[in-house]
Design an enzyme around this catalytic site. Structure first.
Site, PDB file in Angstrom:
ATOM      1  N   HIS A 144      15.728 -44.218 -11.141  1.00 26.30           N
ATOM      2  CA  HIS A 144      16.397 -43.745  -9.928  1.00 26.30           C
ATOM      3  C   HIS A 144      16.830 -44.890  -9.018  1.00 26.30           C
ATOM      4  CE1 HIS A 144      15.655 -39.665 -10.951  1.00 26.30           C
ATOM      5  NE2 HIS A 144      14.344 -39.700 -10.792  1.00 26.30           N
TER       6      HIS A 144
ATOM      7  N   GLU B 246      10.826 -44.091 -11.935  1.00 28.22           N
ATOM      8  CA  GLU B 246      11.048 -44.009 -10.495  1.00 28.22           C
ATOM      9  C   GLU B 246      11.711 -45.267  -9.938  1.00 28.22           C
ATOM     10  OE1 GLU B 246      10.803 -41.291  -8.998  1.00 28.22           O
ATOM     11  OE2 GLU B 246       9.501 -40.110 -10.303  1.00 28.22           O
TER      12      GLU B 246
END
Length: 711
Positions: free
Chosen positions: A455, A451
Site C-alpha cells: 500500500h 502494508e
C-alpha cells in the site's frame, strides 16, 4: 431458495471464539495513558450502533434483543432456557448465532458481506421474546420480527450486500430501494466537484426523486461558518440528474456522534503531547460538526505522532462494505506498542529505499521520495467495527499519503490469536508440518511487506490542477507494458477510488498482496524478521526457505478457500481480499512448469483436494509470474487506465464452471469458521482509576462483554 441453497448461510456451529489478550500491555501504562486509552476506547464502542445501522435495517434491533436477553437473566442462560421452554440444541444454536452476530457487529459477515442465519427454527426467537417482554419490545421498537433473522427466500439477492438496483441490500442508501448505481456515481462525481468528501455520509433518495446526503454529526445543523461545501445546504444537480436536488442533512447518528465527541474531548485532557491534543481537537470538531476537512487535519497530525505508547485511530475509515467503495464504516482502534516486535518493522522501513527499486516498474511510476512512515507492532485493546484486520495502512486519503505520509501497524495479538485444534484444509499432508510450524512467521512477513511496500508504493500520475501535472506531460513516461508513452492519467478532482469505483478496494489489495509475494522472495527481507538465511543466499532449504514456502502455500490455500466468498446466484464477490487471493492463485496455476498444482483423487472426487507449491521454483517461476501480473496491476492504477485494469482484473477473478460446480461445494463442505474476538473493557471505577475487565473466550463471555459496554 431451496434448502441446499439456504444451508450455506447457516451460522457457524460452533463459532471459533478467541480472546484478545492485552492485560500485561495495558497494566504497563501510566495512569494518564490509561485514561487516554479508556476514553478513546469508549468513543470507539459508542459507535457500535452506527456500524449496526450501516449493515442492515434489522441489525440494531437484533443487537438490543441479544443484550436484553442477557441482562434479563444476568447471563444465566440455563434459567432463561427453562423460562422459555427451549431444548438444549435450540438454545445453543441461538447462542452460537448471537456470538457470531456480536463478533461481526451485524447479521451480515464482516468478512464476506453475506447474511448468516440461525440454525434454530423461528419459534426459538418467538419463545425467547415471549419469555422476556423487554426483549420483545426491543424487536417491536426496531420493527424487527423473527423472520428478519432468517433467509430472504423470495429475494435471494438480499442475502448479500450490494447496490439496491441489483437486488442487494445496502443501508448506506437507506429507505432507497429504487436508487440506482448510476445515480450514486453521478452524485459522487458532483460531490467531488464541490470538494465534499463522502466517508461519513449516507445517501437517500426521496419519494419525489430528489436526494438527501445524510452527514454523521453531533449537531443537527451545519456550523455557523458553514460546512465543508460552504454555507449552501441545497444544490441543483447537473447532467443526467438535471432538475433534481441534493440536500445536505446534518445529524445522522446524532446521539452517538455527540457522545463520541464528548469522550474524544475527555481523551484530549490526558494526551501525551500537544500534537495528540490538537489531534483530539480536530476529531472532536469533525464528529461534532460533520466536517471531514477537520477529520483530515486529525489524520495529518496522526501520521506525525511518531511512536506513541498508546496508538489510536477512529472515524469512518474503510470503504469495503459500501458497494460504491466511497462511504466508510465506523471503526475505532486503541492499542499498546510492542517495542520488541516493532524493532523488526523499523528495520523493514529502513530497508524500503533499497527494496522499492526491485519492484517491476521504473521511477516514473513511483513516488519522487519515499517518506519513511511509523511502523509499529501493536497489541490491541479495542478494535470496534465489523471485524479486526491483521494489519493497517492508513490514512486512505491520497493527498495526505503523497505529501505527508502514512502509518503502518501490525496487530500482534490478532496475528497470534489461536483457537485449539484449528483445522487446516487444502494443505497436502507432505506440507502440513512445514505449514503449521512456519505459517505465523510467514503471515507476519506477508503483513509487514503488504502494508509498508504494498500500500505504501506507487505514484498516481495526475493533472493536479488545470494545466499542472505531477509528471512530464509534454514527454510522458513510457509504459513498461507497451514501451510507448502513457495516454491516460488522473484529471483534476479524480481519485483512485472515483476512477476505479467498485473494483478499487479489491484491486488495491491484490496489488499489495503481489508486492508481498514478490519481495518476500528477497532473502534480505526475510533476514530482517530474524530468519536464518545463512546456509547460503537464496537457499530454499534453509529456515528462511521454509517460511517463504509457507507464505506461498498460505496464499495458494487462501485462493482455493476464496470461492466460498463468491456467490453463484449473483456471480458477485463478497470479500475484497479473497477476490484478490483467488486471482493470485490463478497466477500461480498459470505460471506453468508445475509450479503450482491442485491434487485430488479423481476428476469427479475432490474430497481430498489440496494445493501444492514446488518450493524450489518459487524464486524463479513463481516470482516471475507474480511480477508480471503485478506490473500490469500497478501501471494501470498509476495511469488511471480503468478500462485495461478492469479487463485484467475481471478476467483474473472470473469463476468458471469447474470452480463453481466442483471446487466451491467442496470448499463449503470443509470451510473453517472465521475467528471472532472477545475484547476486554476498561472501566473508570473512580476518578482517575481505570481498570481492565476481561472475559472468557466463549459465547457467553462475548455476550457479557457487550452487555457490560452499555452502548
Amino acid at each position: 431458495m431451496d434448502e441446499r441453497s439456504i444451508s450455506q448461510y447457516y451460522a457457524d456451529q460452533p463459532p471459533m471464539v478467541v480472546s484478545l489478550a492485552i492485560k500485561p500491555h495495558f497494566e504497563a501504562l501510566t495512569d494518564e495513558q490509561k485514561l487516554y486509552a479508556h476514553n478513546i476506547s469508549r468513543a470507539a464502542f459508542l459507535g457500535t450502533r452506527i456500524v449496526l445501522r450501516q449493515v442492515s435495517p434489522e441489525s440494531e434491533g437484533i443487537f438490543d434483543f441479544i443484550v436484553t436477553l442477557h441482562k434479563s437473566c444476568n447471563g444465566n442462560w440455563s434459567k432463561l432456557q427453562q423460562e422459555s421452554g427451549l431444548g438444549d440444541e435450540a438454545l445453543q444454536s441461538f447462542l452460537n448465532y448471537a456470538t457470531q452476530f456480536l463478533g461481526n457487529l451485524g447479521n451480515y459477515k464482516g468478512f464476506g458481506d453475506s447474511k448468516y442465519i440461525p440454525r434454530c427454527p423461528p419459534d426459538t426467537i418467538d419463545a425467547l421474546a415471549s419469555a422476556v417482554p423487554m426483549a420483545k419490545e426491543a424487536l417491536r421498537k426496531s420493527k424487527v420480527d423473527a423472520a428478519a433473522f432468517y433467509a430472504t427466500t423470495e429475494q435471494p439477492a438480499k442475502m448479500h450486500l450490494g447496490f439496491p438496483d441489483k437486488g442487494h441490500l445496502s443501508t448506506y442508501y437507506p429507505d432507497s430501494p429504487d436508487i440506482t448505481q448510476d445515480e450514486i456515481e453521478q452524485i459522487s462525481t458532483f460531490m467531488a466537484e464541490k470538494k465534499l468528501l463522502p466517508e461519513n455520509t449516507r445517501l437517500k433518495k426521496t419519494a419525489d426523486g430528489n436526494f438527501q446526503l445524510l452527514i454523521a454529526s453531533g449537531l443537527s445543523k451545519p456550523p455557523p461558518e458553514g460546512g465543508d461545501a460552504g454555507p449552501e445546504t441545497v444544490f441543483d444537480l447537473p447532467g443526467k440528474l438535471s432538475g433534481k436536488k441534493l440536500e445536505l442533512v446534518f445529524g445522522d447518528h446524532i446521539e452517538e456522534m455527540a457522545k463520541i465527541a464528548l469522550h474524544i474531548k475527555k481523551a484530549g485532557l490526558h494526551a501525551a503531547n500537544d500534537r495528540q491534543k490538537q489531534m483530539m481537537d480536530h476529531y472532536g470538531k469533525s464528529f461534532g460538526s460533520g466536517s471531514l476537512n477537520a477529520f483530515k487535519e486529525s489524520q495529518k497530525l496522526w501520521v506525525k505522532d511518531i511512536g506513541p505508547m498508546v496508538e489510536t485511530n477512529i472515524g469512518f475509515i474503510e470503504t469495503y462494505r459500501d458497494p460504491a467503495n466511497v462511504r466508510g464504516e465506523w471503526e475505532g482502534l486503541v492499542a499498546m506498542v510492542n517495542k520488541e516486535r516493532t524493532k523488526a518493522f523499523q528495520k523493514l522501513v529502513d530497508s524500503a529505499p533499497s527494496m522499492i527499486p526491485k519492484l517491476p516498474w521504473g521511477s516514473d511510476f513511483e513516488k519522487d521520495k519515499f517518506s519513511a512512515p511509523d511502523f509499529t507492532s501493536l497489541e490491541v485493546l479495542t478494535f470496534n467495527g465489523s471485524g479486526i484486520p491483521a494489519g493497517i495502512n492508513i490514512p486512505n486519503y491520497d493527498d495526505i499519503r503523497q505529501t505527508i505520509g502514512f502509518k503502518n501497524v501490525s496487530l500482534g495479538n490478532v496475528l497470534g490469536a489461536k483457537a485449539p485444534n484449528e483445522p487446516i484444509p487444502f494443505i497436502h499432508p507432505d506440507d502440513l508440518d512445514t505449514y503449521r510450524t512456519h505459517r505465523d512467521q510467514a503471515f507476519e512477513v506477508q503483513v509487514g511487506i503488504h502494508e509498508l511496500l504494498g500500500h505504501g508504493t506507487g505514484k498516481l500520475l495526475q493533472e493536479t490542477s488545470p494545466g499542472t501535472y505531477n509528471f512530464n506531460h509534454s514527454s510522458p513516461p513510457l509504459s513498461p507494458l507497451t514501451n510507448k508513452p502513457i495516454t491516460t492519467y488522473y484529471k483534476p478532482g479524480q481519485t483512485w477510488s472515483s476512477v476505479f469505483g467498485g473494483i478499487s478496494a479489491s484491486y488495491e489489495e491484490c496489488r499489495a498482496e503481489c508486492v508481498a509475494m514478490a519481495l518476500s522472495c528477497d532473502f534480505s527481507i526475510l533476514a530482517i524478521f530474524g530468519l536464518d538465511t545463512t546456509s547460503s543466499d537464496n537457499n530454499m532449504d534453509s529456515p528462511a526457505g521454509d517460511v517463504l514456502h509457507a507464505a506461498y502455500l498460505s496464499m495458494a490455500r487462501a485462493g482455493v478457500a476464496a470461492v466460498e466468498y463468491w456467490d453463484p446466484a449473483t456471480r458477485k464477490w463478497g470479500q475484497a481480499h479473497m477476490q484478490a487471493r483467488f486471482s493470485i492463485l490463478k497466477t500461480f496455476l498459470d505460471a506453468g512448469e508445475d509450479f503450482c498444482s491442485l491434487h485430488h483423487k479423481s476428476k469427479d472426487d475432490l474430497s481430498d483436494l489440496t494445493v501444492r507449491i514446488d518450493r524450489h521454483k518459487i524464486l524463479t517461476v513463481g516470482r516471475k509470474a507474480v511480477e508480471a501480473y503485478l506490473q500490469k496491476l500497478h501501471v494501470y492504477k498509476c495511469t488511471a487506465d480503468f478500462e485495461e485494469g478492469r479487463r485484467l482484473y475481471e478476467g483474473m477473478t472470473g469463476v468458471d464452471g469447474w470452480w463453481e460446480e466442483r471446487v466451491r461445494p467442496e470448499v463449503l463442505r470443509r470451510k473453517v469458521p472465521r475467528k471472532v474476538f472477545v475484547q476486554a473493557n476498561t472501566v473508570e471505577e473512580e476518578e482517575g482509576n481505570v481498570v481492565l475487565r476481561e472475559y472468557e473466550a466463549s459465547g457467553e463471555g462475548m455476550i457479557k462483554s457487550w452487555a457490560d459496554r452499555d452502548v
